[in-house]
Design a protein around this motif. Structure first.
Motif: not given
Length: 467
Positions: A119-134, A182-192
């Protein structure tokens, strides 16, 4: 006080109740469970009681002895695997439903905050990525200056990841193309949906069973609720919430759900995020705000003025972040002509701006309408006063006991009176370390206190008492 009718407006009583569910999501972790006690929230218990046994409650402190609010229960009923989403990255979410449903069924989706090193890695993965589908791997969205620092194995892994959700309305072309999250937050959510852990169901008759992964996904859980509405219903009300990392995930989830990703059904979204780290750039914030206005949805971000976490990720703007830099240049040119001093000062400012050659955009900001809670710093007064309740000092010790008001049953009705909000240290063995102390302003129970003390809550409490 009674939960108000679901609607777009801010309500402090409603915010406090939804925060209790977010706090319940935060406590759903085996690492916080005493030896010999179950780590499961039991959805079969009465909705008016807490889904913790007493000893577990005592070791997961809150100002509410029964922090699980009455009238809420496991969404869909049944065993716990039917309402918990768990991922191999350590992220968790729970779905709860109002027991006394209204004409439009009402549910709450709560995301857990930071609990482990992933979870801490997700917090610090603060790379901005598109809000559209990747859809073509992460190399297409991670700046080359960052990508080239990664090992070949990591690059290969990241290029296997697709993130199909959209967090903006694509019809709003300009905002959609510029919105970043935020890439980390997006990964955390879509991992679900794509990186799930198999959930065991505890069953006293048949022993351990396994919940199939497709049933345990976030999208699968929500789809299951929609498909089982019955009576020809096609609409639900859904609170979306979380604290800390959970608030960042909640912001993205609320934006995704507001785009109505389940054809044939309507999800009325209301988001309460607590201690939200900034989940995206200004265009994402604008796009979310506009979409929620268009849908008549509510989105509120509660922030303690002394909390550090909502101040990150750091925000740094460059001229490339502005809509029309030429307009600023024109104003600067006119100002420079007014005097040599102005010319020198403005020239220095422009030199600094030009030197910010960032590999990616860092123009982060919060999403949702901000509700600012007035934090109070710790004092060194003796004896301790009510002002001391918000930050608990370590006083040089490596560990200290939690304040008594967090671990005592209090009044016996599940609520600790304001008069008991003191720093009297409990004699129990329940202790915290310095990390918990320096993050005291960030903790859910501090936010609970600040909401109760807020003018908006006190006004409603006064009205309720007078009625």
């Amino acid at each position: 006080m009674t939960l108000p009718v679901f609607g777009p407006s801010y309500n402090a009583v409603e915010a406090l109740e939804i925060l209790q569910i977010a706090a319940a999501a935060d406590t759903f972790v085996p690492l916080n469970t005493p030896t010999g006690q179950s780590s499961l929230l039991d959805p079969t218990l009465s909705a008016s009681g807490a889904p913790f046994d007493q000893s577990t409650e005592q070791d997961i402190p809150s100002i509410f002895y029964q922090r699980w609010p009455g009238d809420w229960q496991a969404a869909g009923g049944g065993q716990w695997g039917n309402w918990i989403v768990d991922t191999r990255l350590g992220n968790q979410a729970l779905l709860a439903g109002l027991a006394s449903q209204t004409e439009i069924p009402t549910y709450c989706l709560a995301f857990r905050g930071t609990m482990d090193f992933l979870n801490a890695i997700e917090d610090f993965a603060a790379l901005p990525v598109t809000a559209l589908p990747i859809l073509d791997g992460l190399q297409t969205v991670i700046p080359a200056a960052i990508w080239n620092l990664l090992s070949a194995d990591v690059q290969a892994l990241l290029n296997t990841i697709t993130l199909p959700k959209s967090y903006v309305d694509p019809a709003n072309t300009v905002l959609a193309q510029n919105a970043k999250v935020h890439l980390g937050f997006r990964l955390a959510l879509e991992a679900m949906d794509y990186l799930l852990a198999e959930l065991p169901i505890e069953d006293t008759t048949f022993g351990k069973l396994i919940v199939p992964i497709d049933r345990n996904s976030l999208s699968g859980r929500i789809r299951s609720i929609l498909l089982n509405l019955g009576g020809g219903k096609t609409e639900i009300n859904l609170y979306v919430t979380g604290h800390s990392l959970g608030a960042g995930m909640a912001a993205l989830a609320a934006a995704w759900l507001a785009t109505q990703p389940f054809p044939g059904y309507t999800i009325n979204v209301k988001c309460y995020s607590f201690a939200q780290p900034k989940p995206g750039n200004d265009y994402f914030s604008y796009a979310t705000n506009i979409l929620f206005q268009q849908k008549n949805f509510g989105f509120y971000t509660l922030l303690n003025s002394l909390d550090t976490v909502p101040q990150v990720p750091l925000t740094i703007q460059t001229s490339g972040d502005l809509n029309y830099w030429q307009g600023i240049e024109a104003i600067a040119t006119a100002a420079e002509q007014s005097s040599p001093t102005a010319q020198a000062i403005i020239g220095k400012v422009f030199d600094v701006i030009a030197s910010l050659n960032l590999p990616y955009n860092l123009n982060y900001m919060h999403a949702g309408t901000p509700i600012i809670l007035n934090g109070t710093p710790v004092t060194t007064a003796s004896p301790e006063t009510a002002a001391d309740i918000y930050t608990f000092p370590m006083n040089g010790a490596e560990t200290v006991g939690y304040p008594a008001y967090l671990v005592n049953q209090g009044s016996g009705n599940g609520f600790v009176p304001i008069g008991q909000w003191t720093n009297g240290v409990t004699q129990s063995a329940i202790t915290m370390n310095s990390t918990a102390s320096v993050l005291w302003q960030h903790m859910p129970w501090t936010y609970e206190q600040l909401i109760v003390l807020s003018p908006a809550y006190q006004l409603l409490a006064g009205e309720a008492a007078a009625s």
